[in-house]
Motif scaffolding. Structure first.
Motif, PDB file in Angstrom:
ATOM      1  N   ILE A  19       0.889  -1.175   0.000  1.00 54.35           N
ATOM      2  CA  ILE A  19       0.000   0.000   0.000  1.00 54.35           C
ATOM      3  C   ILE A  19       0.923   1.220   0.000  1.00 54.35           C
ATOM      4  N   MET A  20       1.045   1.849  -1.145  1.00 62.28           N
ATOM      5  CA  MET A  20       2.027   2.932  -1.296  1.00 62.28           C
ATOM      6  C   MET A  20       1.459   4.217  -0.686  1.00 62.28           C
ATOM      7  N   ASP A  21       1.624   4.373   0.609  1.00 62.39           N
ATOM      8  CA  ASP A  21       0.941   5.480   1.295  1.00 62.39           C
ATOM      9  C   ASP A  21       1.933   6.465   1.917  1.00 62.39           C
ATOM     10  N   GLY A  22       1.509   7.718   2.002  1.00 58.42           N
ATOM     11  CA  GLY A  22       2.316   8.742   2.676  1.00 58.42           C
ATOM     12  C   GLY A  22       2.903   9.790   1.742  1.00 58.42           C
ATOM     13  N   ASN A  23       2.504   9.757   0.475  1.00 59.11           N
ATOM     14  CA  ASN A  23       3.038  10.730  -0.488  1.00 59.11           C
ATOM     15  C   ASN A  23       2.696  12.169  -0.098  1.00 59.11           C
ATOM     16  N   GLY A  24       1.448  12.369   0.324  1.00 63.94           N
ATOM     17  CA  GLY A  24       0.992  13.725   0.660  1.00 63.94           C
ATOM     18  C   GLY A  24       1.753  14.280   1.856  1.00 63.94           C
ATOM     19  N   ARG A  25       1.905  13.452   2.895  1.00 68.83           N
ATOM     20  CA  ARG A  25       2.619  13.904   4.096  1.00 68.83           C
ATOM     21  C   ARG A  25       4.089  14.175   3.792  1.00 68.83           C
ATOM     22  N   TRP A  26       4.664  13.366   2.939  1.00 64.31           N
ATOM     23  CA  TRP A  26       6.068  13.563   2.540  1.00 64.31           C
ATOM     24  C   TRP A  26       6.240  14.961   1.928  1.00 64.31           C
ATOM     25  N   PRO A  33       3.904  20.938  -2.897  1.00 66.25           N
ATOM     26  CA  PRO A  33       2.533  20.503  -3.210  1.00 66.25           C
ATOM     27  C   PRO A  33       2.430  18.971  -3.143  1.00 66.25           C
ATOM     28  N   ARG A  34       1.251  18.457  -2.801  1.00 61.98           N
ATOM     29  CA  ARG A  34       1.058  17.004  -2.672  1.00 61.98           C
ATOM     30  C   ARG A  34       1.525  16.247  -3.921  1.00 61.98           C
ATOM     31  N   ASN A  35       1.340  16.890  -5.068  1.00 60.76           N
ATOM     32  CA  ASN A  35       1.702  16.199  -6.313  1.00 60.76           C
ATOM     33  C   ASN A  35       3.196  15.858  -6.374  1.00 60.76           C
ATOM     34  N   GLY A  37       4.867  14.825  -3.956  1.00 59.13           N
ATOM     35  CA  GLY A  37       4.958  13.561  -3.221  1.00 59.13           C
ATOM     36  C   GLY A  37       4.588  12.377  -4.100  1.00 59.13           C
ATOM     37  N   HIS A  38       3.563  12.559  -4.916  1.00 57.64           N
ATOM     38  CA  HIS A  38       3.162  11.463  -5.815  1.00 57.64           C
ATOM     39  C   HIS A  38       4.274  11.171  -6.830  1.00 57.64           C
ATOM     40  N   LYS A  39       4.915  12.249  -7.290  1.00 55.64           N
ATOM     41  CA  LYS A  39       5.995  12.084  -8.265  1.00 55.64           C
ATOM     42  C   LYS A  39       7.155  11.290  -7.651  1.00 55.64           C
ATOM     43  N   TYR A  63      -0.739  -0.760  -4.610  1.00 57.92           N
ATOM     44  CA  TYR A  63      -1.985   0.017  -4.586  1.00 57.92           C
ATOM     45  C   TYR A  63      -1.655   1.431  -5.036  1.00 57.92           C
ATOM     46  N   ALA A  64      -2.145   1.807  -6.207  1.00 61.84           N
ATOM     47  CA  ALA A  64      -1.809   3.122  -6.766  1.00 61.84           C
ATOM     48  C   ALA A  64      -2.957   4.116  -6.634  1.00 61.84           C
ATOM     49  N   PHE A  65      -4.212   3.610  -6.721  1.00 63.56           N
ATOM     50  CA  PHE A  65      -5.368   4.516  -6.665  1.00 63.56           C
ATOM     51  C   PHE A  65      -6.597   3.692  -6.288  1.00 63.56           C
ATOM     52  N   GLU A  68     -11.940   4.880  -3.625  1.00 60.78           N
ATOM     53  CA  GLU A  68     -12.298   6.016  -2.759  1.00 60.78           C
ATOM     54  C   GLU A  68     -11.458   7.261  -3.040  1.00 60.78           C
ATOM     55  N   ASN A  69     -10.357   7.091  -3.777  1.00 64.86           N
ATOM     56  CA  ASN A  69      -9.469   8.244  -4.004  1.00 64.86           C
ATOM     57  C   ASN A  69     -10.067   9.297  -4.949  1.00 64.86           C
ATOM     58  N   TRP A  70     -11.183   8.983  -5.614  1.00 71.58           N
ATOM     59  CA  TRP A  70     -11.873   9.984  -6.440  1.00 71.58           C
ATOM     60  C   TRP A  70     -12.387  11.146  -5.590  1.00 71.58           C
ATOM     61  N   LYS A  71     -12.480  10.934  -4.269  1.00 71.48           N
ATOM     62  CA  LYS A  71     -12.949  12.011  -3.378  1.00 71.48           C
ATOM     63  C   LYS A  71     -11.949  13.156  -3.290  1.00 71.48           C
ATOM     64  N   ARG A  72     -10.747  12.956  -3.754  1.00 68.62           N
ATOM     65  CA  ARG A  72      -9.707  13.995  -3.626  1.00 68.62           C
ATOM     66  C   ARG A  72      -9.954  15.122  -4.622  1.00 68.62           C
ATOM     67  N   PRO A  73      -9.296  16.280  -4.401  1.00 68.30           N
ATOM     68  CA  PRO A  73      -9.482  17.385  -5.354  1.00 68.30           C
ATOM     69  C   PRO A  73      -9.145  16.937  -6.775  1.00 68.30           C
ATOM     70  N   SER A  75      -7.633  18.309  -9.109  1.00 67.12           N
ATOM     71  CA  SER A  75      -6.257  18.571  -9.558  1.00 67.12           C
ATOM     72  C   SER A  75      -5.312  17.457  -9.100  1.00 67.12           C
ATOM     73  N   GLU A  76      -5.565  16.902  -7.920  1.00 64.70           N
ATOM     74  CA  GLU A  76      -4.710  15.812  -7.429  1.00 64.70           C
ATOM     75  C   GLU A  76      -4.984  14.526  -8.221  1.00 64.70           C
ATOM     76  N   VAL A  77      -6.270  14.255  -8.465  1.00 64.70           N
ATOM     77  CA  VAL A  77      -6.617  13.064  -9.262  1.00 64.70           C
ATOM     78  C   VAL A  77      -5.957  13.168 -10.640  1.00 64.70           C
ATOM     79  N   ALA A  79      -3.318  14.815 -11.505  1.00 59.43           N
ATOM     80  CA  ALA A  79      -1.856  14.671 -11.423  1.00 59.43           C
ATOM     81  C   ALA A  79      -1.462  13.198 -11.288  1.00 59.43           C
ATOM     82  N   ILE A  80      -2.234  12.440 -10.516  1.00 60.68           N
ATOM     83  CA  ILE A  80      -1.932  11.012 -10.357  1.00 60.68           C
ATOM     84  C   ILE A  80      -2.109  10.292 -11.702  1.00 60.68           C
ATOM     85  N   MET A  81      -3.197  10.624 -12.406  1.00 59.40           N
ATOM     86  CA  MET A  81      -3.450   9.994 -13.710  1.00 59.40           C
ATOM     87  C   MET A  81      -2.345  10.364 -14.710  1.00 59.40           C
TER      88      MET A  81
HETATM   89  C1  IPE Z   1      -0.713   7.534  -1.318  1.00 63.20           C
HETATM   90  O1  IPE Z   1      -0.299   8.673  -0.659  1.00 63.20           O
HETATM   91  C2  IPE Z   1      -1.069   7.775  -2.757  1.00 63.20           C
HETATM   92  C3  IPE Z   1      -2.502   7.662  -3.052  1.00 63.20           C
HETATM   93  C4  IPE Z   1      -3.434   7.357  -2.204  1.00 63.20           C
HETATM   94  C5  IPE Z   1      -2.897   7.909  -4.419  1.00 63.20           C
HETATM   95  P1  IPE Z   1      -1.343   9.698  -0.038  1.00 63.20           P
HETATM   96  O2  IPE Z   1      -1.665  10.706  -1.079  1.00 63.20           O
HETATM   97  O3  IPE Z   1      -2.503   8.993   0.545  1.00 63.20           O
HETATM   98  O4  IPE Z   1      -0.462  10.362   1.087  1.00 63.20           O
HETATM   99  P2  IPE Z   1      -0.967  10.796   2.534  1.00 63.20           P
HETATM  100  O5  IPE Z   1      -1.554   9.574   3.173  1.00 63.20           O
HETATM  101  O6  IPE Z   1      -1.972  11.870   2.332  1.00 63.20           O
HETATM  102  O7  IPE Z   1       0.271  11.250   3.219  1.00 63.20           O
END
Ligand code: IPE
Ligand code: IPE
Ligand code: MG
Length: 240
Positions: A19-26, A33-35, A37-39, A63-65, A68-73, A75-77, A79-81
């Motif tokens: 579960i690749m998690d924590g990009n936003g916090r990083w 910007p959160r993006n 972190g995704h990069k 786990y990339a997306f 439930e991740n469609w709930k995000r802004p 612009s973030e969706v 950027a991930i795509m």
């Molecule tokens: C994981 O990182 C990537 C996706 C869910 C697409 P997050 O974006 O959830 O990062 P945090 O959990 O907000 O730090």
């Protein structure tokens, strides 16, 4: 395979789910910007896949997306795509590295060019034997189970299937992961202790390792630590 792993290759799991998690916090910690972190997370993903192949892991499911991740802004969706799009455009590189690529999840809501790129990446790599990398994209464990149930119900309604013949094996053949063995090890970085709707069926007897590192900072050394924990576990599968 590294010498260290060769010595104890019996303990390298065949299938690792992440579960690749924590990009936003990083990104937030760096004032980015959160993006960003995704990069960085996408780079970590490629690096870890290479390493897994090197040490003899046969399957990685990441786990990339989530559904439930469609709930995000938006612009973030987007950027991930976009990151996914550039990953796929480079996918022929993966094919050369003997990587088989598969996508798990409902593709219909994705942009049609993305769907085409996904299909061609799968087709071009289907004969590769080095490692199978499954990318869970618009994936939800509950949606996957409902999807399997729906397909079987439709077959039964058409008279092609006797409902009494539905067992675990048949049900599994209608999951997105049909033909792929269950994960041996699940890794979730970022400190969260939950599954977030990932592989609910397939993780029934998987060993879980949770780590405090954020995914963009995840290195082969973290993977080695997780594998070392896994190697100490006693998997009983309900036996003694
Ligand atoms: C994981 O990182 C990537 C996706 C869910 C697409 P997050 O974006 O959830 O990062 P945090 O959990 O907000 O730090
Ligand atoms: C799970 O992470 C989905 C992916 C890593 C793609 P989330 O960040 O979406 O999970 P929650 O919301 O913290 O449970
Ligand atoms: Mg998260």
């Amino acid at each position: 395979m590294s010498e260290e792993h060769q010595k104890k290759s019996f303990s390298v799991p065949a299938h690792i789910a992440i579960i690749m998690d924590g990009n936003g916090r990083w990104a937030k910690r760096r004032g980015l910007p959160r993006n960003a972190g995704h990069k960085q997370g996408a780079k970590a993903f490629e690096n870890i896949c290479d390493y897994c192949q090197k040490i003899g892991v046969k399957y990685v499911t990441a786990y990339a997306f989530s559904t439930e991740n469609w709930k995000r802004p938006q612009s973030e969706v987007d950027a991930i795509m976009e990151l996914l799009r550039s990953y796929l455009k480079e996918a022929s590189k993966q094919a050369k590295r003997n990587v088989r690529l598969l996508f798990l999840g409902d593709r219909k809501p994705l942009a049609s060019d993305l769907q085409q790129l996904m299909e061609s990446a799968e087709r071009e790599s289907e004969k590769n034997t080095g490692i199978t990398v499954c990318v869970a994209l618009n994936y939800g464990g509950r949606a996957e189970i409902a999807h399997s149930a729906r397909e079987l119900a439709q077959m039964a309604a058409r008279g092609e299937l006797d409902p009494d013949s539905i067992d675990e094996r048949l049900f599994e053949r209608h999951l997105y992961t049909a033909g792929i063995p269950d994960p041996d090890l699940l890794i979730r970085p970022s400190g969260e202790l939950r599954l977030s709707n990932f592989l609910l069926w397939q993780l029934a007897y998987t060993e879980f390792v949770f780590q405090d590192v954020l995914w963009p900072d995840f290195t082969p050394a973290h993977l080695d630590q997780a594998i070392a924990q896994y190697a100490k576990r006693n998997r009983r599968f309900g036996g003694i």
